[in-house]
Each structure stands twice: as C-alpha cells, then as structure tokens.
Design a protein around this motif. Structure first.
Motif, PDB file in Angstrom:
ATOM      1  N   GLY A 172       0.809  -1.209   0.000  1.00  0.00           N
ATOM      2  CA  GLY A 172       0.000   0.000   0.000  1.00  0.00           C
ATOM      3  C   GLY A 172       0.841   1.258   0.000  1.00  0.00           C
ATOM      4  O   GLY A 172       2.004   1.239   0.413  1.00  0.00           O
ATOM      5  N   SER A 173       0.239   2.354  -0.479  1.00  0.00           N
ATOM      6  CA  SER A 173       0.892   3.664  -0.419  1.00  0.00           C
ATOM      7  C   SER A 173      -0.054   4.687   0.216  1.00  0.00           C
ATOM      8  O   SER A 173       0.207   5.877   0.209  1.00  0.00           O
ATOM      9  CB  SER A 173       1.308   4.129  -1.816  1.00  0.00           C
ATOM     10  OG  SER A 173       0.193   4.173  -2.680  1.00  0.00           O
ATOM     11  N   SER A 174      -1.182   4.185   0.762  1.00  0.00           N
ATOM     12  CA  SER A 174      -2.130   5.027   1.500  1.00  0.00           C
ATOM     13  C   SER A 174      -2.716   4.159   2.609  1.00  0.00           C
ATOM     14  O   SER A 174      -2.299   3.019   2.793  1.00  0.00           O
ATOM     15  CB  SER A 174      -3.239   5.523   0.569  1.00  0.00           C
ATOM     16  OG  SER A 174      -4.058   4.438   0.192  1.00  0.00           O
ATOM     17  N   THR A 175      -3.709   4.691   3.336  1.00  0.00           N
ATOM     18  CA  THR A 175      -4.264   3.921   4.457  1.00  0.00           C
ATOM     19  C   THR A 175      -5.219   2.817   4.016  1.00  0.00           C
ATOM     20  O   THR A 175      -5.523   1.913   4.791  1.00  0.00           O
ATOM     21  CB  THR A 175      -5.001   4.859   5.429  1.00  0.00           C
ATOM     22  OG1 THR A 175      -5.980   5.598   4.686  1.00  0.00           O
ATOM     23  CG2 THR A 175      -4.045   5.828   6.094  1.00  0.00           C
ATOM     24  N   ALA A 195       6.115   7.291  -1.540  1.00  0.00           N
ATOM     25  CA  ALA A 195       4.855   7.908  -1.103  1.00  0.00           C
ATOM     26  C   ALA A 195       4.779   7.899   0.421  1.00  0.00           C
ATOM     27  O   ALA A 195       3.988   7.158   1.009  1.00  0.00           O
ATOM     28  CB  ALA A 195       3.673   7.150  -1.711  1.00  0.00           C
ATOM     29  N   PRO A 196       5.622   8.711   1.078  1.00  0.00           N
ATOM     30  CA  PRO A 196       5.750   8.610   2.534  1.00  0.00           C
ATOM     31  C   PRO A 196       4.635   9.246   3.350  1.00  0.00           C
ATOM     32  O   PRO A 196       4.519   9.000   4.545  1.00  0.00           O
ATOM     33  CB  PRO A 196       7.072   9.338   2.811  1.00  0.00           C
ATOM     34  CG  PRO A 196       7.214  10.316   1.695  1.00  0.00           C
ATOM     35  CD  PRO A 196       6.572   9.677   0.500  1.00  0.00           C
ATOM     36  N   ALA A 197       3.766  10.052   2.719  1.00  0.00           N
ATOM     37  CA  ALA A 197       2.845  10.921   3.459  1.00  0.00           C
ATOM     38  C   ALA A 197       2.009  10.190   4.517  1.00  0.00           C
ATOM     39  O   ALA A 197       1.876  10.674   5.638  1.00  0.00           O
ATOM     40  CB  ALA A 197       1.928  11.663   2.484  1.00  0.00           C
ATOM     41  N   MET A 280       8.342  13.631  -1.624  1.00  0.00           N
ATOM     42  CA  MET A 280       8.526  12.315  -2.221  1.00  0.00           C
ATOM     43  C   MET A 280       9.805  11.634  -1.714  1.00  0.00           C
ATOM     44  O   MET A 280       9.853  10.416  -1.525  1.00  0.00           O
ATOM     45  CB  MET A 280       8.587  12.459  -3.752  1.00  0.00           C
ATOM     46  CG  MET A 280       8.564  11.157  -4.504  1.00  0.00           C
ATOM     47  SD  MET A 280       8.854  11.435  -6.271  1.00  0.00           S
ATOM     48  CE  MET A 280       7.270  11.033  -6.937  1.00  0.00           C
ATOM     49  N   LEU A 281      10.841  12.446  -1.475  1.00  0.00           N
ATOM     50  CA  LEU A 281      12.160  11.912  -1.110  1.00  0.00           C
ATOM     51  C   LEU A 281      12.443  11.956   0.392  1.00  0.00           C
ATOM     52  O   LEU A 281      13.586  11.929   0.816  1.00  0.00           O
ATOM     53  CB  LEU A 281      13.250  12.707  -1.856  1.00  0.00           C
ATOM     54  CG  LEU A 281      13.200  12.652  -3.385  1.00  0.00           C
ATOM     55  CD1 LEU A 281      14.227  13.593  -3.998  1.00  0.00           C
ATOM     56  CD2 LEU A 281      13.416  11.226  -3.883  1.00  0.00           C
TER      57      LEU A 281
END
Length: 336
Positions: A172-175, A195-197, A280-281
């Motif tokens: 995943g890259s989101s919840t 996609a660290p947010a 992003m980084l």
C-alpha cells in the motif's frame, strides 16, 4: 519504540534501464545484484510491476522472478508487487503456484491495487480494471482459495497452486490497504520509498486493527526506503543526481531512461529542495556509511517496522552494488 529484535533487510528491484544500456544488460545486472544481495544477507529480492515506462524493465514480473530465482540459491524472490487489478486472480494463482513448486519455500506474493502505470495503459491491460480495484479484498480471497487444498470439488481450480506455500503480502501507499492487511491477518508493506505521506497513519491502523489469521499470528510490517550510499558524501551526492532526475521525470510526466550521474550543483540542489520532491524523497537516504546509518536507525526507531526494503536507482552497476554492500554493513551494525 527501540527495537529489541533483529530487523530483516531486503531489496526492491525495478530493473531500471539506464541511458545507453540494453535490456539484456539490465537483466544481467538484476541477476548480479540478486546474487550479491544473497551473499550480503538480504532476506528478499522483490521485483516491481510497472508498464509503459522506458526506464523500468520489470513489467513481466513473474517471468523475471523465475529467471532470478533460477540464478540464486536461497534468497526469497517476490513481487513488490503484482498489481492485482491488472490480472485475473486465477492466472496469478497459477503463476505463483508454479513458481512456488519450482522454488519451494522461496517465493513471496506481494499484491497491490494501484495500476503501476498511467490510466490509458491500465485500460489497455484490462478494460474492467476499475471494477477490480474495488474488489481488491475479494480478489485476495479468491487467490487464497485457489491455493487452498480444501476446495478441490469446485468447478474452477488452479491445480498447480493447491497446497503450495506462497505467503501473501499486502502492499500500500495510502491507508486503504492497511485496513485490508489488518482484517485479513496478512503482512503489510508500505511504499514509503516514494509515497511517505501516510506511512504513520497506515501503520497505526494496521497494528490497531490487526486480526490474527491462519497465515500470521502477530502483525508484520515492512517499509520502503531509497538508499544511495558511497564511500564519501560527495560521491553519494554525485550518484544521486541520476535518481533525482528520474524523480523529477515521474512528477512532471516526462519519463526518460535513468541518466548518467553528474556533479551535484546549485541548480540540482535547488531542484532537490523543491517541496514536492522533498515530500517524495523524505526517506531517500544519500551519503556515506555514517550518514545513511544515522538516518536508517532513526527511521527504524520512528516507525517500529519489522523489516526494511531498499530501492536504489544508481546508474553504474558497480556503484549500485557498493551501495547495497554499505547498507548491508549498516544493518549488521544496527542489529548487533
């Protein structure tokens, strides 16, 4: 929370295509890196699925997985991941069942719900993919049923998968996928390398909602980072210019081959400091042994993950292997 356990470390490989490097050489480089990773104590070597991107050659993911597995001895080979909306669950089960029989106890199935490409290409791959995105949890259930030994009376079977042990990992890259992994009692892998947010929100949901299953009694989490390590900070910064340009291309939609590195200059530093790129980084660790070790240790302490998976977009193969060598040394020190 400080770790009292050993942290496994793994490789995420995209078979990145450098400027003037033919695909045959890219695949040779991938195999060489996998062999080296095996020697250096990396636990897994995962290949990512992307399509219609000139800079990435891991599009036929299971084919490349089989090739890499055949050239290595014990390192786990997996998908990081198979983008499930692009595929029929039956075909995925047949492919991974076959891999699991060819390389027993060595194959991982990482499943994601993103397309791994642009929407036009995603439609060309599978025109009904949007329906499939919403059926992601159900399609994981379908795959698990095909691997089960209990349903051999059903009309549709993936006989090559029945009874074969291939663990599933939810990517995943989101919840969204955190809920899926938790409810199904499966290990969870977060794409914090690009996609660290929502990393901390997703991990909190996963640990809080985790339901033990026949596959996993306790939650197990993996998070991605980017690493460009070299013997000096200056050399690492120089090498990182290739990755920096690649990320700019991703953000602007101007995708190109991975470029040869250049000396870091004011213009590139200004680019690197752009807020969109900085977001992003956030977990792109560039530097010498000590710099990367400090940032990695902080990341592990902050996140509390069980395992870290490393992507590294370095143009020169020798420098790329050296970066993974340094990171292996770092993880052995952290684990001592």
């Amino acid at each position: 929370m400080p770790h009292t356990k050993q942290i496994d470390y793994s490789v995420l490989e995209l078979a990145v295509v450098g400027q003037d490097i033919p695909h045959t050489q890219v695949f040779e480089n991938t195999v060489e890196l996998a062999r080296k990773a095996e020697d250096l104590g990396y636990k897994r070597f995962w290949l990512a699925e992307h399509h219609n991107m000139v800079s990435i050659a891991s599009s036929a993911t299971t084919v490349l997985m089989s090739h890499v597995a055949s050239k290595t001895n014990h390192i786990r080979i997996g998908s990081g991941g198979i983008m499930l909306p692009n595929h029929s669950p039956l075909i995925v089960a047949e492919q991974f069942g076959t891999l699991g029989s060819l390389y027993p106890g060595r194959i991982d199935m990482g499943l994601g719900r993103a397309p791994g490409t642009d929407q036009v290409t995603a439609h060309a791959i599978r025109s009904d993919r949007m329906n499939s995105v919403f059926k992601f949890p159900h399609e994981i259930d379908e795959i698990q049923k095909y691997f089960s030994n209990k349903l051999n009376s059903t009309k549709v079977r993936a006989t090559v998968a029945e009874g074969v042990e291939v663990p599933i990992y939810v990517l995943g890259s989101s919840t969204d996928s955190a809920h899926v992994a938790a409810e199904k009692g499966l290990p969870y892998v977060f794409a914090s390398h690009f996609a660290p947010a929502q990393l901390f929100d997703a991990m909190e949901i996963y640990y809080r909602k985790f339901q033990p299953s026949e596959f996993l009694q306790e939650p197990y989490s993996i998070a991605g980072i980017n690493v460009t390590a070299a013997d000096t900070i200056e050399e690492a910064e120089r090498l990182s210019t290739s990755s920096l340009k690649m990320m700019v291309g991703v953000l602007t939609g101007n995708l190109d081959y991975l470029q040869k590195p250049v000396e870091m200059n004011d213009e590139l530093r200004e680019l690197r400091d752009n807020p969109s790129l900085q977001r992003m980084l956030k977990y792109a660790f560039v530097g010498d042994h000590e710099t990367v070790k400090t940032r990695t240790a902080h990341f592990l302490k902050q996140t509390g993950v069980d395992e870290v998976i490393v992507a590294s977009h370095i143009y020169d193969q020798e420098a790329r292997i050296r970066s993974f060598e340094i990171f292996s040394e770092i993880m052995k020190e952290i684990n001592n």
